[in-house]
Design an enzyme around this catalytic site. Structure first.
Site, PDB file in Angstrom:
ATOM      1  N   ASN A  13      10.446   9.927  19.495  1.00 14.46           N
ATOM      2  CA  ASN A  13       9.928  10.138  20.847  1.00 14.46           C
ATOM      3  C   ASN A  13      10.999   9.582  21.786  1.00 14.46           C
ATOM      4  OD1 ASN A  13       6.786   9.099  22.450  1.00 14.46           O
ATOM      5  ND2 ASN A  13       8.073  10.862  22.843  1.00 14.46           N
ATOM      6  N   ASN A  66       7.183  12.458  32.887  1.00 18.71           N
ATOM      7  CA  ASN A  66       7.209  13.281  31.687  1.00 18.71           C
ATOM      8  C   ASN A  66       8.186  14.445  31.839  1.00 18.71           C
ATOM      9  OD1 ASN A  66       5.277  11.956  30.058  1.00 18.71           O
ATOM     10  ND2 ASN A  66       3.595  12.913  31.195  1.00 18.71           N
ATOM     11  N   CYS A  75       3.096   4.564  28.128  1.00 17.79           N
ATOM     12  CA  CYS A  75       3.623   5.228  26.941  1.00 17.79           C
ATOM     13  C   CYS A  75       3.975   4.153  25.923  1.00 17.79           C
ATOM     14  CB  CYS A  75       4.852   6.060  27.295  1.00 17.79           C
ATOM     15  SG  CYS A  75       5.659   6.794  25.855  1.00 17.79           S
ATOM     16  N   GLY A  76       3.354   4.209  24.752  1.00 18.23           N
ATOM     17  CA  GLY A  76       3.570   3.181  23.747  1.00 18.23           C
ATOM     18  C   GLY A  76       4.975   3.162  23.174  1.00 18.23           C
ATOM     19  N   ASN A 164      -4.406   5.552  29.332  1.00 12.23           N
ATOM     20  CA  ASN A 164      -4.235   7.000  29.438  1.00 12.23           C
ATOM     21  C   ASN A 164      -5.221   7.655  28.475  1.00 12.23           C
ATOM     22  OD1 ASN A 164      -2.931   6.197  27.090  1.00 12.23           O
ATOM     23  ND2 ASN A 164      -1.104   7.407  27.419  1.00 12.23           N
ATOM     24  N   HIS A 166      -7.155   9.875  25.627  1.00 13.32           N
ATOM     25  CA  HIS A 166      -6.901  10.403  24.283  1.00 13.32           C
ATOM     26  C   HIS A 166      -8.169  11.019  23.715  1.00 13.32           C
ATOM     27  CE1 HIS A 166      -2.881   8.625  23.746  1.00 13.32           C
ATOM     28  NE2 HIS A 166      -3.355   7.673  24.529  1.00 13.32           N
ATOM     29  N   ASN A 197      -4.309  13.600  26.095  1.00 17.19           N
ATOM     30  CA  ASN A 197      -3.501  13.616  24.886  1.00 17.19           C
ATOM     31  C   ASN A 197      -4.449  13.920  23.735  1.00 17.19           C
ATOM     32  OD1 ASN A 197      -0.827  12.280  25.926  1.00 17.19           O
ATOM     33  ND2 ASN A 197      -2.466  10.970  26.685  1.00 17.19           N
ATOM     34  N   GLU A 215       0.974  15.757  23.343  1.00 15.65           N
ATOM     35  CA  GLU A 215       0.948  14.822  24.455  1.00 15.65           C
ATOM     36  C   GLU A 215       0.789  15.540  25.783  1.00 15.65           C
ATOM     37  OE1 GLU A 215       3.188  11.232  24.759  1.00 15.65           O
ATOM     38  OE2 GLU A 215       4.205  11.635  22.845  1.00 15.65           O
ATOM     39  N   ARG A 216      -0.072  14.988  26.601  1.00 15.80           N
ATOM     40  CA  ARG A 216      -0.257  15.487  27.958  1.00 15.80           C
ATOM     41  C   ARG A 216       1.068  15.408  28.720  1.00 15.80           C
ATOM     42  NH1 ARG A 216      -3.498  11.739  32.209  1.00 15.80           N
ATOM     43  NH2 ARG A 216      -1.855  10.387  31.392  1.00 15.80           N
ATOM     44  N   CYS A 224       3.623   9.027  19.200  1.00 14.44           N
ATOM     45  CA  CYS A 224       2.915   8.605  20.396  1.00 14.44           C
ATOM     46  C   CYS A 224       2.267   7.261  20.101  1.00 14.44           C
ATOM     47  CB  CYS A 224       1.869   9.633  20.810  1.00 14.44           C
ATOM     48  SG  CYS A 224       0.879   9.149  22.239  1.00 14.44           S
ATOM     49  N   GLY A 225       2.768   6.208  20.744  1.00 12.88           N
ATOM     50  CA  GLY A 225       2.275   4.868  20.458  1.00 12.88           C
ATOM     51  C   GLY A 225       0.857   4.627  20.928  1.00 12.88           C
ATOM     52  N   GLY A 227      -1.296   6.891  21.373  1.00 13.37           N
ATOM     53  CA  GLY A 227      -2.122   7.752  20.533  1.00 13.37           C
ATOM     54  C   GLY A 227      -2.419   7.135  19.182  1.00 13.37           C
TER      55      GLY A 227
END
Length: 279
Positions: A13, A66, A75-76, A164, A166, A197, A215-216, A224-225, A227
């Protein structure tokens, strides 16, 4: 104006990191970020991350655009890259330094570990419908194993916010999911007013999950962290996994723990790729 940048990735990512400490606003516009993220005509990335001055007692502020120009709350994988970027900027010699980062999802605390990874205190998950947000159930209720019709099929979904949104669904085989086809339909489903997401999870053991993500604002990504954290929470709520598990993503593995203090802790790699200048 010439802008220096460094590219990092967390399990594939990937992000363009910009030292924005001299200004409280990003020095690149969302429209410019779209061009920079283009993998054919730009640098290529899932997003552009800005290191801004800290606010509200934080050491720094992190903002993200993004690849479609939208701005996510957090964002993770990005914040692990952010922590490594800051350590490089500061010339830190402390292998276990800890920072307080202000994000649109609140204060997030990443810590470099002695083995070169980054462990992040991701805070507590938010589970009520209005916190995600979603209209799938009424306000004040949790979304656990609810039915949702997408692409002519009924899915059982659990929704979690890590700052965010999910939407998580458990499947028998993640490799069989036509992600490019149904991912956008989940993302833009009318029950998610801020889009979502979407994580597709295959449980291979109570301590091991396989995940693919749409991912959105970025589409299919290698990791995706947030996520991965949300998926572990969903697995615990659904009785499918333990509170500590490895989450395998296309780009590699993350270690996720939902501690008894109710916070999520994510540990994984972040690697510098190259540096350059935008002219």
């Amino acid at each position: 104006m010439t802008i220096e940048f460094v590219k990092y990735h967390g399990l594939g990512n990937d992000f363009i990191l910009i030292d924005n400490r001299a200004s409280s606003e990003p020095i690149v516009t969302p429209e410019q970020a779209v061009k920079l993220c283009d993998r054919h005509f730009g640098i290529g990335a899932d997003g552009v991350i800005f290191a801004l001055p800290g606010t509200n007692g934080a050491d720094y502020t992190m903002r993200i655009f993004n690849s479609d120009g939208s701005e996510p709350e957090m964002c993770g994988n990005g914040i692990r890259c952010f922590a490594k970027f800051l350590a490089d900027l500061e010339g830190s010699t402390n292998p276990t330094s800890r920072l307080r980062i202000h994000t649109l999802a609140g204060i997030i605390v990443p810590q470099l570990t002695a083995d070169g990874q980054v462990k992040v205190d991701m805070g507590e998950p938010r589970l009520l419908a209005e916190e995600i947000p979603t209209t799938l159930v009424t306000a004040g209720e949790k979304v656990i194993n609810q039915s949702l019709n997408v692409a002519g099929q009924t899915w059982s979904v659990t929704c979690v916010s890590m700052g965010n949104p999910h939407c998580i669904t458990f499947v028998d085989d993640v490799a069989a999911i036509p992600l490019e086809e149904i991912g956008p339909q989940f993302e833009h489903h009318p029950v998610f007013p801020q889009r979502t997401n979407t994580e597709f999870i295959q449980v291979t053991g109570r301590d091991y999950l396989k995940m693919r993500v749409w991912e959105r604002g970025a589409g299919a990504t290698l990791a995706c962290g947030t996520g991965a954290c949300a998926s572990l929470v969903a697995g615990v709520l659904a009785g499918k996994c333990d509170r500590i598990a490895t989450v395998e993503l296309p780009g590699g593995c993350l270690q996720i723990e939902w501690s008894h203090d109710q916070k999520l802790y994510m540990t994984g790699a972040a690697e510098r790729v190259f540096a350059g200048k935008i002219e």
